[in-house]
Every structure is written in structure tokens, then in C-alpha cells.
Design an enzyme around this catalytic site. Sequence first.
Site, PDB file in Angstrom:
ATOM      1  N   SER A   7       0.858  -1.190   0.000  1.00 58.85           N
ATOM      2  CA  SER A   7       0.000   0.000   0.000  1.00 58.85           C
ATOM      3  C   SER A   7       0.893   1.239   0.000  1.00 58.85           C
ATOM      4  CB  SER A   7      -0.848  -0.010   1.277  1.00 58.85           C
ATOM      5  OG  SER A   7      -1.449   1.247   1.517  1.00 58.85           O
ATOM      6  N   TYR A  23      -3.388  -0.616  10.077  1.00 57.03           N
ATOM      7  CA  TYR A  23      -3.250  -0.829   8.626  1.00 57.03           C
ATOM      8  C   TYR A  23      -1.856  -0.374   8.177  1.00 57.03           C
ATOM      9  CZ  TYR A  23      -4.529  -0.857   3.656  1.00 57.03           C
ATOM     10  OH  TYR A  23      -4.584  -1.115   2.310  1.00 57.03           O
TER      11      TYR A  23
HETATM   12  P1  NAD Z   1     -11.884  -5.413  -0.690  1.00 58.72           P
HETATM   13  O1  NAD Z   1     -12.391  -5.245   0.688  1.00 58.72           O
HETATM   14  O2  NAD Z   1     -12.760  -5.075  -1.837  1.00 58.72           O
HETATM   15  O3  NAD Z   1     -11.334  -6.888  -0.912  1.00 58.72           O
HETATM   16  C1  NAD Z   1     -10.641  -7.614   0.074  1.00 58.72           C
HETATM   17  C2  NAD Z   1     -10.981  -9.087  -0.054  1.00 58.72           C
HETATM   18  O4  NAD Z   1     -10.237  -9.819   0.930  1.00 58.72           O
HETATM   19  C3  NAD Z   1     -12.471  -9.364   0.210  1.00 58.72           C
HETATM   20  O5  NAD Z   1     -12.995 -10.176  -0.825  1.00 58.72           O
HETATM   21  C4  NAD Z   1     -12.465 -10.077   1.548  1.00 58.72           C
HETATM   22  O6  NAD Z   1     -13.534 -11.007   1.720  1.00 58.72           O
HETATM   23  C5  NAD Z   1     -11.108 -10.763   1.528  1.00 58.72           C
HETATM   24  N1  NAD Z   1     -10.665 -11.089   2.883  1.00 58.72           N
HETATM   25  C6  NAD Z   1     -10.534 -10.226   3.922  1.00 58.72           C
HETATM   26  N2  NAD Z   1     -10.190 -10.902   5.028  1.00 58.72           N
HETATM   27  C7  NAD Z   1     -10.106 -12.217   4.687  1.00 58.72           C
HETATM   28  C8  NAD Z   1      -9.815 -13.406   5.401  1.00 58.72           C
HETATM   29  N3  NAD Z   1      -9.577 -13.394   6.738  1.00 58.72           N
HETATM   30  N4  NAD Z   1      -9.804 -14.580   4.732  1.00 58.72           N
HETATM   31  C9  NAD Z   1     -10.086 -14.611   3.407  1.00 58.72           C
HETATM   32  N5  NAD Z   1     -10.378 -13.527   2.685  1.00 58.72           N
HETATM   33  C10 NAD Z   1     -10.399 -12.335   3.310  1.00 58.72           C
HETATM   34  O7  NAD Z   1     -10.572  -4.493  -0.741  1.00 58.72           O
HETATM   35  P2  NAD Z   1      -9.479  -4.309  -1.871  1.00 58.72           P
HETATM   36  O8  NAD Z   1      -9.246  -2.864  -1.991  1.00 58.72           O
HETATM   37  O9  NAD Z   1      -9.761  -5.110  -3.082  1.00 58.72           O
HETATM   38  O10 NAD Z   1      -8.229  -4.899  -1.079  1.00 58.72           O
HETATM   39  C11 NAD Z   1      -7.348  -5.872  -1.599  1.00 58.72           C
HETATM   40  C12 NAD Z   1      -5.961  -5.613  -1.058  1.00 58.72           C
HETATM   41  O11 NAD Z   1      -5.472  -4.371  -1.584  1.00 58.72           O
HETATM   42  C13 NAD Z   1      -5.890  -5.473   0.461  1.00 58.72           C
HETATM   43  O12 NAD Z   1      -4.717  -6.089   0.954  1.00 58.72           O
HETATM   44  C14 NAD Z   1      -5.823  -3.975   0.653  1.00 58.72           C
HETATM   45  O13 NAD Z   1      -5.231  -3.608   1.855  1.00 58.72           O
HETATM   46  C15 NAD Z   1      -4.983  -3.586  -0.540  1.00 58.72           C
HETATM   47  N6  NAD Z   1      -5.024  -2.175  -0.929  1.00 58.72           N
HETATM   48  C16 NAD Z   1      -6.188  -1.573  -1.294  1.00 58.72           C
HETATM   49  C17 NAD Z   1      -6.167  -0.240  -1.685  1.00 58.72           C
HETATM   50  C18 NAD Z   1      -7.403   0.494  -2.103  1.00 58.72           C
HETATM   51  O14 NAD Z   1      -7.344   1.720  -2.285  1.00 58.72           O
HETATM   52  N7  NAD Z   1      -8.522  -0.157  -2.305  1.00 58.72           N
HETATM   53  C19 NAD Z   1      -4.963   0.461  -1.678  1.00 58.72           C
HETATM   54  C20 NAD Z   1      -3.802  -0.186  -1.290  1.00 58.72           C
HETATM   55  C21 NAD Z   1      -3.835  -1.507  -0.922  1.00 58.72           C
END
Ligand code: NAD
Length: 251
Positions: free
Chosen positions: A143, A156
Site C-alpha cells: 500500500s 493498517y
Molecule cells: P476489498 O475489501 O474489496 O477486498 C478484500 C478481499 O479480501 C475481500 O474479498 C475479503 O472477503 C477478503 N478477505 C478479507 N479478510 C479475509 C480473510 N480473513 N480470509 C479470506 N479472505 C479475506 O478491498 P481491496 O481494496 O480489493 O483490497 C485488496 C488488497 O489491496 C488489500 O490487501 C488492501 O489492503 C490492498 N489495498 C487496497 C487499496 C485500495 O485503495 N482499495 C490500496 C492499497 C492496498
Amino acid sequence: MHTLFDLTGKVALVTGSGTGLGAGMARGLAAAGADVILVDRTDPDETAEAVRGLGRKALTLSADLSGLPAIRETVRKGIEAFGRIEILINNAGIIRRTPAVDFSESDWDDVMTINAKTVFFMSQEVGRDMMKRKSGKIINIASLLSFSGGINVPSYAASKGAVAQITKALANEWAQHGLNINAIAPGYMVTNNTANLRKDPERTRAISDRIPAGRWGMPEDLQGAAVYLASKASDYVNGHVLVVDGGWMAR
Ligand code: NAD
């Protein structure tokens, strides 16, 4: 050049691939030729349909990956179905927003567990299988908060700092065994993870104003980076954190 990025016949496992960035990257790997094991807390059926629509195989596994028994069982089932895992994307992650002064122990532990501990132990479990073949690609989702501290999201930020360090630590030990361990640091992306943040019009505007590309990212925006780090094209790239942020960090 095409063969450098070709994933035909490769088997990938993507955690948290039911929605958001994981779903986008799983589709990207499938479009490049990979079969995909889709893991999420709930069944990632929609993503499986998309992967199959691209002519690739998909296996859906429902698991809460916050404990070691579930991690081991998931990897075992994936290898049992496909015989091997050649690409692992550690994407599953959560965020909790509360000012540091009121931050609870459970919000600390829950986030650190899935965002950092699970990244390490999934890598260990899959890495053992990859080492048998002396090749494999592990891509961790970091991130912008791997580099800076954020506001109201202390666990986070701590967990994503850890993701960058786990990436480098594993690269140092495992590059010699033919494994590439790298990370993608997405910028501000439109997914459930940022839904609450996007409800705040002032923060949304302030963030948008700082993005040189002039827009928030979409899950599709990570597909190129994911395919690159999963393919032969990145064979001499180790321990790198690749920022995909529309220029935020350059500002
Ligand atoms: P999201 O919430 O849409 O997707 C996250 C997914 O992870 C969900 O489908 C959820 O069910 C799954 N998950 C969470 N905990 C879990 C567990 N204990 N076991 C199995 N599955 C689990 O969010 P996203 O934005 O798609 O996030 C994906 C990754 O990207 C994460 O690591 C997040 O921190 C990272 N990220 C997101 C952003 C952003 O701006 N959206 C930026 C930087 C990093």
C-alpha cells in the site's frame, strides 16, 4: 515479446479474490493464460465465472485465512486439485478506521493478522511447494501506507509496512531457490476497502487533487503489474515494491 508475459499453463492462487483488486488481478492472470485458485471468506463465484469465460480453469475455495490451519488446508486443496501453485498473490486484507487514541486491541490484532501474519505464512506454505521446482512468483499487496503513516488507520499502516519488509526478507532468502518475491503498492483504488473514505467528500477531493493521473484507480489498473510480476518478464526482479498509484508518490 509476447512470450515474456505469457502465463499459459501456469497455476495461480489469489487470496481475497471474491471482489475488488483480487478479483481484478485474478481476471488479469487468466487473460494472460493462467488457471486460478480463487480463495475468499465467501465463495468467489463471480470471479470464477469470469476466469472460465476467458477459457481458463477456476477452483473456488471458501476460507477465513486468519489462522494457520485454514492456510495449510487451503494450500493443500489447491495443490491437490492442480498439482502445483506457481504464482501466489497475497491480496486478502482489511482496514479499520479509528483515531489512534481510541484504537482497540481487536482492531489492531485483526488487521495485523490477515494483512501481515497471513502474508508470511501463506508464502511459507506455498513457498515450500515452489522450492521443489526451484521456481515461483509471490506477489504481496502492499500500500502507499507501506511508505507513509496514514490518518486514523494505525494498524493498517503497521501491517502494510510489514508487507514491504516481509517481501524483502523473503526475497533475500528465497531468490537463490529460484523464487521471485515482490509487492505491488496500489494507490487510492475504488473498492470496498475505500468505501468509507469515499463517503467523506473533503478527504475524497483532497486525495483526488493530489493524483497526477486525475482519477482514482480501478481493479483493472493492477492487471499489468500483476502479470509482469507473475511472468518470466520479471525473472531478475527481487524484493521490489512496485507502486501503481497514478503518480501519487511522485507528487
Ligand atoms: P476489498 O475489501 O474489496 O477486498 C478484500 C478481499 O479480501 C475481500 O474479498 C475479503 O472477503 C477478503 N478477505 C478479507 N479478510 C479475509 C480473510 N480473513 N480470509 C479470506 N479472505 C479475506 O478491498 P481491496 O481494496 O480489493 O483490497 C485488496 C488488497 O489491496 C488489500 O490487501 C488492501 O489492503 C490492498 N489495498 C487496497 C487499496 C485500495 O485503495 N482499495 C490500496 C492499497 C492496498
